[in-house]
Enzyme design. Structure first.
Site, short mmCIF file in Angstrom:
data_model
loop_
_atom_site.label_atom_id
_atom_site.label_comp_id
_atom_site.label_asym_id
_atom_site.label_seq_id
_atom_site.Cartn_x
_atom_site.Cartn_y
_atom_site.Cartn_z
N GLU A 166 -4.60 -2.20 -1.02
CA GLU A 166 -3.60 -2.39 -2.08
C GLU A 166 -3.08 -3.83 -2.06
O GLU A 166 -1.88 -4.10 -1.86
CB GLU A 166 -2.45 -1.40 -1.94
N GLU A 324 -6.66 7.10 -3.33
CA GLU A 324 -5.49 7.71 -2.68
C GLU A 324 -4.67 8.46 -3.70
O GLU A 324 -4.44 7.97 -4.81
CB GLU A 324 -4.54 6.63 -2.12
C1 GAL Z 1 -0.19 3.43 -0.40
C2 GAL Z 1 -0.87 2.80 0.80
C3 GAL Z 1 -1.10 3.79 1.92
C4 GAL Z 1 0.12 4.64 2.14
C5 GAL Z 1 0.48 5.33 0.85
C6 GAL Z 1 1.67 6.23 0.97
O1 GAL Z 1 0.55 2.48 -1.09
O2 GAL Z 1 -2.09 2.23 0.44
O3 GAL Z 1 -1.44 3.08 3.09
O4 GAL Z 1 1.16 3.82 2.56
O5 GAL Z 1 0.79 4.36 -0.12
O6 GAL Z 1 1.98 6.84 -0.26
#
Ligand code: GAL
Length: 697
Positions: A166, A324
């Protein structure tokens, strides 16, 4: 700004597809075995088998574990992890391990720490504490990337490179000395001469004229408004600087593993303002995205659809990776509620419906320690005997049943233009109103089309608009002449083009287009605005006209406009300072029409107007569905037998608490439902909160 380059011998055709080793859709998440002892890691493998996991992101935050002291490397745990995952038939999106520098690096080189506009240093102790432009940080990050690539170049589990994580999430804008240097260099490349910069920035104003590039700073905290074009260029530069970091790491990977695709996880959402992802997309071998729903938002499924469609737009319509999302609660909203029954499956398949070929989560196993221990995961704290684990296994089964949709594409005849420079420019300070939020407008139009059942593509203003019958430009503040001509050509060709307030106002340097607003679109729309009348907080006006359903309320923005002889007034203000003046207009252009919406309509008014426009453009949904039931179709890329339509998959997602039926006598739905195996003929009933996926043809 660029230093490393893709090797000349690099041939994009030799990059294998990211999912070459997968039978169907990808399923998995971030895997952080370094947080656990070995017995847990062994149990992970059993659980992954049980759930049907086939793809994991590994080593994202592993730098300090791999290299606890400078030059001292511990690979054993990662070697074992890679081997075991391969043994379990799982593919790896291997990270460059650079997402957070280890503590020794920031102690030895505190100069790599990023800064805010007021000079505040962002110290080590959280994550992402590096200045993306700092040459020392770059050198260390490239060294780590090289080591990872050299060590795992031939590993059979390696499917994809996951660069950093990110990029720009926590520090989208860095104001450190390194950033200032890189900004000056970027400006030299953009303008060549300081006179050109002075012209572009309008520095005759307020004694801002620069005698040398060396005098230029980032827009630091100043006594009053910083130069708007300086701010805009700093936005452009910052997006480019973050991309440059990605590209440098990617090119290092390409030197060593030219056959392995490379990506990084984007955050294509309604609140990621920092990075112009349309300019990033060509640099990614496959687009990957992260999205989290907001528990407090009752319409979070619409926000999810928005993010998924934006991601697909960034990917140019190609299938993409959902890298994610969350199985249940997150830990970073004001109140982090667990997901409701059925929500995990519905969220996941909504992404698939809109083009994702992989469903991944943050993270595999819920942490015991650290800042994310209350963030849900695929394996929860409470373990295997939980509804959540059963839902994860159920999702694995569902994705297996849907394997055949892989590679298929969503089709759409409606587009919303999204434009980061307009986002940056329209929200600058010293404007007619500080209350204007670019994305509110984009999301309002997206929501109105979503509620009409229209599947919408999100495109940049310079995109090929040929396939679209409806093109909406919400607050497209900054346009080049070429992009304005592109939009006008769409109307000429037959599309219904809709432009909303505070569009076409400035050129690429944030210089106002003279002669009346909306500048670049004045002729297309047949509208000339003399002055803006933004409304005060809580102030509303009434708008009347059939196009908005008879009567509607509007707020935020009004303007004093005149229409040309060949344009029609479709709705006007009933009261307020501009009573009887045009609020919504329409002009016939070539084979199509160009509409102007000069105010912010309330939800009902906008819904009615969207209905008018959808009808005019003929882009209404193929299947009628009750409110709150989403129908999206993916089409096979394979050529069908002569005279037949390609195979398609109709996803029906019921976001309501009542069971719903889709399909009528006039428009029947017929095919095989893939999650239940049932044959459907005519109508399909979807239980409350459920999902059904019909293979047609
Ligand atoms: C994203 C990040 C992850 C984790 C996740 C939690 O922004 O890439 O590592 O922190 O959020 O929601």
């Amino acid at each position: 700004m660029r230093r490393r380059t893709t090797p000349e011998s690099f041939d994009p055709a030799q990059v294998r597809p990211w999912n070459a080793g997968l039978a169907g859709l990808g399923f998995g998440g971030d895997y952080n075995p370094e947080q656990w002892p070995d017995d847990v890691r062994l149990e992970d493998l059993e659980l992954m088998r049980e759930a049907g996991v086939n793809l994991l992101s590994v080593a994202i935050f592993s730098w300090a574990t791999i290299e606890p002291r400078e030059g001292e490397l511990d690979w054993a745990w990662l070697d074992t992890t890679m081997d075991r995952l391969h043994g379990a038939g799982i593919q790896v999106a291997l990270a460059t391990a650079t997402a957070s520098p280890p503590p020794w690096l920031t102690r030895e080189h505190p100069e790599i720490l990023p800064r805010l506009a007021d000079g505040t240093v962002l110290h080590q102790g959280g994550r992402q504490s590096y200045a993306v432009t700092h040459p020392v940080h770059r050198e260390y990050a490239l060294r780590m990337t090289t080591r990872m690539a050299e060590r795992y170049r031939d590993h059979p589990a390696l499917a994809l490179w996951h660069v950093d994580n990110e990029i720009g999430c926590h520090v989208p804008r860095d104001y450190s000395a390194a950033a200032a240097d890189a900004f000056r260099q970027w400006l030299r490349e953009r303008y060549t001469t300081v006179d050109a910069l002075n012209d572009a920035w309008g520095t005759a104003f307020w004694s801002q004229r620069y005698g040398s590039f060396d005098d230029v700073l980032p827009p630091l905290v100043a006594p009053t408004y910083a130069n708007p074009t300086q701010q805009l260029d700093f936005d452009r530069f910052s997006s480019d600087a973050l991309l440059d970091y990605y590209r440098d790491l990617r090119d290092t990977l390409r030197q060593i593993t030219p056959h392995v695709p490379v990506t990084t996880n984007l955050m294509a959402t309604s609140h990621t303002k920092g990075m112009d992802y349309f300019s990033w997309a060509p640099e990614l071998d496959v687009v990957a995205n992260d999205h989290y729903t907001a528990a407090a938002d009752p319409e979070r499924h619409v926000d999810l659809a928005f993010s998924a469609d934006l991601t697909r737009g960034i990917a140019g319509g190609d299938p993409w990776i959902l890298m994610e999302h969350s199985t249940s609660a997150v830990n970073w909203q004001p109140r982090n509620r667990a997901k409701l029954p059925g929500e995990l499956l519905r969220n996941s398949l909504q992404h698939v419906a809109r083009g994702a070929d992989s469903v991944m989560f943050f993270q595999w196993r819920q942490s015991r320690a650290g800042a994310e221990k209350y963030h849900s995961a695929m394996v929860p704290h409470a373990g295997r005997d939980t509804d959540l684990w059963r839902d994860v296994v159920g999702l694995g089964d569902a994705l297996e049943a849907l394997g055949e949709v892989r590679g298929s594409r969503v089709r759409s005849r409606a587009a919303i233009v999204v434009d980061w420079p307009s986002w940056w420019g329209s929200e600058l300070d010293s404007h007619p109103t500080q209350a204007l939020r670019y994305m509110d407008q984009v999301q309002a139009w997206y929501g109105a089309l979503w509620r009409r059942g229209v599947t919408t593509d999100m495109v940049s203003p310079g995109a090929d608009l040929d396939g679209y019958d409806l093109v909406v430009l919400p607050t497209t503040y900054l346009v080049t002449d070429a992009d304005a001509a592109n939009v006008a050509a769409a109307a000429q060709r037959g599309a219904t083009v809709v432009v909303t307030y505070f569009s076409g106002i400035v050129d690429e340097h944030d210089h106002v287009r003279l002669g009346g607003y909306p500048g670049a679109f004045r002729d297309l729309l047949g509208v000339r605005t003399e002055e803006f009348y933004p409304l005060q907080d809580g102030e509303t006006v009434h708008v009347v006209g059939e196009a908005v359903g008879g009567a509607a309320t509007a707020d935020l923005w009004t303007e004093k406009s005149h229409v040309a002889d060949d344009a029609e007034v479709m709705a006007s203000y009933q009261d307020g300072a501009l009573a009887d003046r045009p609020a919504v207009t329409r002009r016939a252009v070539g084979q199509g029409h160009a509409w102007y919406v000069a105010t912010r309509l309330d939800r009902e008014g906008l819904d009615d107007l969207a209905g008018t426009l959808v009808a005019e453009a003929g882009v209404g949904p193929e299947f009628s569905a009750p409110a709150g039931v989403e129908v999206v179709r993916r089409w096979s890329d394979a050529a069908p037998p002569a005279g037949q339509e390609p195979t398609s998959w109709v996803f029906v997602l019921n976001h309501t608490e009542e069971s719903a039926t889709v399909g009528t006598e006039a428009a029947p739905v017929t095919g095989t439902e893939l999650l239940t195996g049932e044959r459907v003929s005519g109508t399909l009933t979807v239980p409350a909160g459920g999902v059904r996926v019909l293979r047609v043809g």
